[in-house]
Every structure is written in C-alpha cells, then in structure tokens.
Design a protein around this motif. Structure first.
Motif, PDB file in Angstrom:
ATOM      1  N   GLU A 114      28.437 -41.211  11.103  1.00 33.19           N
ATOM      2  CA  GLU A 114      29.619 -40.462  10.688  1.00 33.19           C
ATOM      3  C   GLU A 114      29.230 -39.184   9.941  1.00 33.19           C
ATOM      4  O   GLU A 114      29.874 -38.135  10.104  1.00 33.19           O
TER       5      GLU A 114
ATOM      6  N   THR B 210      39.686 -35.641   6.809  1.00 34.70           N
ATOM      7  CA  THR B 210      39.960 -37.020   7.230  1.00 34.70           C
ATOM      8  C   THR B 210      40.795 -37.166   8.498  1.00 34.70           C
ATOM      9  O   THR B 210      40.829 -38.250   9.079  1.00 34.70           O
TER      10      THR B 210
ATOM     11  N   LEU C 181      39.084 -38.867  11.554  1.00 32.54           N
ATOM     12  CA  LEU C 181      38.238 -40.046  11.378  1.00 32.54           C
ATOM     13  C   LEU C 181      38.567 -41.153  12.375  1.00 32.54           C
ATOM     14  O   LEU C 181      37.703 -41.646  13.099  1.00 32.54           O
TER      15      LEU C 181
ATOM     16  N   GLU D 251      39.039 -40.693  17.561  1.00 34.05           N
ATOM     17  CA  GLU D 251      38.420 -41.770  18.337  1.00 34.05           C
ATOM     18  C   GLU D 251      39.470 -42.607  19.050  1.00 34.05           C
ATOM     19  O   GLU D 251      39.226 -43.128  20.137  1.00 34.05           O
TER      20      GLU D 251
ATOM     21  N   SER E 267      32.298 -47.064   6.505  1.00 36.09           N
ATOM     22  CA  SER E 267      31.398 -45.986   6.919  1.00 36.09           C
ATOM     23  C   SER E 267      32.145 -44.672   7.061  1.00 36.09           C
ATOM     24  O   SER E 267      31.650 -43.609   6.643  1.00 36.09           O
ATOM     25  N   LYS E 268      33.332 -44.714   7.642  1.00 38.68           N
ATOM     26  CA  LYS E 268      34.111 -43.490   7.817  1.00 38.68           C
ATOM     27  C   LYS E 268      34.579 -42.955   6.460  1.00 38.68           C
ATOM     28  O   LYS E 268      34.545 -41.729   6.216  1.00 38.68           O
TER      29      LYS E 268
ATOM     30  N   CYS F 159      42.168 -41.378   5.161  1.00 37.83           N
ATOM     31  CA  CYS F 159      41.693 -42.407   6.094  1.00 37.83           C
ATOM     32  C   CYS F 159      42.849 -43.273   6.578  1.00 37.83           C
ATOM     33  O   CYS F 159      42.942 -43.593   7.772  1.00 37.83           O
TER      34      CYS F 159
END
Length: 250
Positions: free
Chosen positions: A11, A74, A77, A81, A103-104, A160
């Motif tokens: 990341e 953010t 994140l 994906e 992790s993100k 997030c």
C-alpha cells in the motif's frame, strides 16, 4: 504480522510510486508555506505574543486545506479496488480482514505523516536565512504536531470508512469531506449560541479548533488524546465490519 507488513509495504508503494501522492505532498508544503508567510506578515503589521505555530494553524484558511487532505489520501483505498475488481481478489486470498483494513489505514496514515515532514523545515527556514531566533518553542512545536498526528489518525480512519462504503472515489471523497466539515462546524456551536446552554461541554470536548489552539500553545491535554484515539478505533471497527460483510457476501 508478516502478512500485515507485506500488505502495508504494498500500500505504501501505491502512494510513493503514484505521482498524485507527490502532488499532495507539494500541495501541503505550498499551503503551509503560504500560512507561515501570512502569519509572519501579520507579526510585522501587528506585533503579537502568540507563537508562529499558533498563528499559522489558528485560522480558517488552514482548516480549509487541511480537511481536504484526507479525501485525497483515502478516497481510493477501497473504492478503486472495488471498482477495478482487485478487492475481490484480495479478499479471497488467505489474508484476514483486519490485515487488509489495517494495512490500508496505516499506509494512509504513514503517508499523511510523510507529507508533513517538509513543513518542519519551513518553520526553521526563516531563522536560518535571517539569522533570527525561532518564533516558537520546542514545546509548542512538539505539541502542535502531536495534535496534528492525532487528528490525522482519526480523520484518516473516517476516510477509510467512507472509501469502504462505495466503489466511487468521488463519492468516497465527498462523504469524507462532509463528515469532517460537520466535525469542524460543530466546534462553532458554542460561538454561535453562546456558552450558557446545557451540553455546551460536549461541543467543547469534540471541537477540533479548540484542541489545535490548546496544543499550539504548548499545552498537552489528555482529553483530546483519548477522544481522537477512540474515534479512530471506533471508525476502524466499523470499516472492518463493512469490509468483512463484503467478504462473506461474495
């Protein structure tokens, strides 16, 4: 833990190797430089007993660009994906949900801290060039960057969570900005309505403006520390639940 570190490294590379990440760093450096220059000009026009850090960060202009950092960092994140389908591949891999979320989040928080490193040089620059003593004390500087880190930890968690809710980066960014703006304007409720109504202490407790003003004077209060860490942990837990629901839904 090794899996978390591997995902964290991945990341972080997505931030460092992405030109947009360096645009964010440049924007933070430029905006903070303008803030310092404006504060120093204010000292020339109107002498003040306040430190350079207090005057630089205690202004609506600072909050305008500061709150915009978090949507930019953010919003991609989870949303990116999810849109490209790589999140599905990641969630079906032999990794745990908390490792993906952690992790993100940590990568975004580390990058947020890296973006502020050039600003440390900026505060020293005037003293180096003009050979004048610094217009701030180490205690004021340390406390200011401590509260910036704490707010960054909480606000990054909010970003997030917003990114995990949607597959659109734009919507994720707008959700993050809307929530952070709400937190910001809540701090003005006692200013607008006065401090005599019941419950004013709650608004003072969550006022990010008051927190930054207090720490910028070199005073460290444990209440904001607990508040931001609790907010970060709570929002990250909600993010975990959202991502884990998506994982098992598939």
């Amino acid at each position: 833990m090794s899996t978390l570190l591997i995902l964290l490294r991945k990341e972080l590379k997505s931030f460092i190797y992405n030109p947009f990440g360096w645009v964010v760093v440049a924007a933070v450096t430029l905006a903070n430089g303008v803030g310092i220059s404006t504060a120093m000009k204010g000292f020339v026009d109107t002498p003040s007993q306040d430190s350079l850090t207090f005057v630089t960060f205690h202004s609506p202009v600072f909050w305008f660009w500061f709150l915009f950092i978090f949507p930019l960092i953010t919003m991609r994140l989870f949303a990116e994906e999810e849109k490209t389908g790589t999140l599905e591949t990641l969630l079906t891999a032999p990794v745990r949900t908390w490792q993906v979320v952690g992790s993100k989040y940590l990568a975004a928080l580390v990058f947020f801290c890296l973006a502020w490193l050039p600003t440390l040089i900026q505060f020293h620059l005037f003293g180096w060039v003009a050979d004048f003593p610094d217009a701030w004390t180490p205690g004021e500087m340390g406390a200011t960057y401590l509260i910036l880190f704490l707010m960054g930890a909480a606000f990054t968690a909010v970003g997030c969570f917003a990114s995990a809710l949607t597959s659109s980066q734009i919507i994720a960014g707008l959700l993050t900005l809307a929530f952070l703006m709400l937190l910001y304007f809540i701090g003005y409720v006692p200013v607008i309505w006065g401090g005599s109504f019941r419950g004013v202490g709650i608004f003072d407790y969550i006022s990010c403006q008051n927190h930054l003003a207090t720490f910028a004077k070199g005073w460290i209060d444990t209440k904001p520390v607990v508040y931001y860490l609790t907010l970060a942990a709570t929002v990250l837990f909600l993010t975990y639940q959202v991502v884990d629901y998506r994982r098992w839904k598939r």
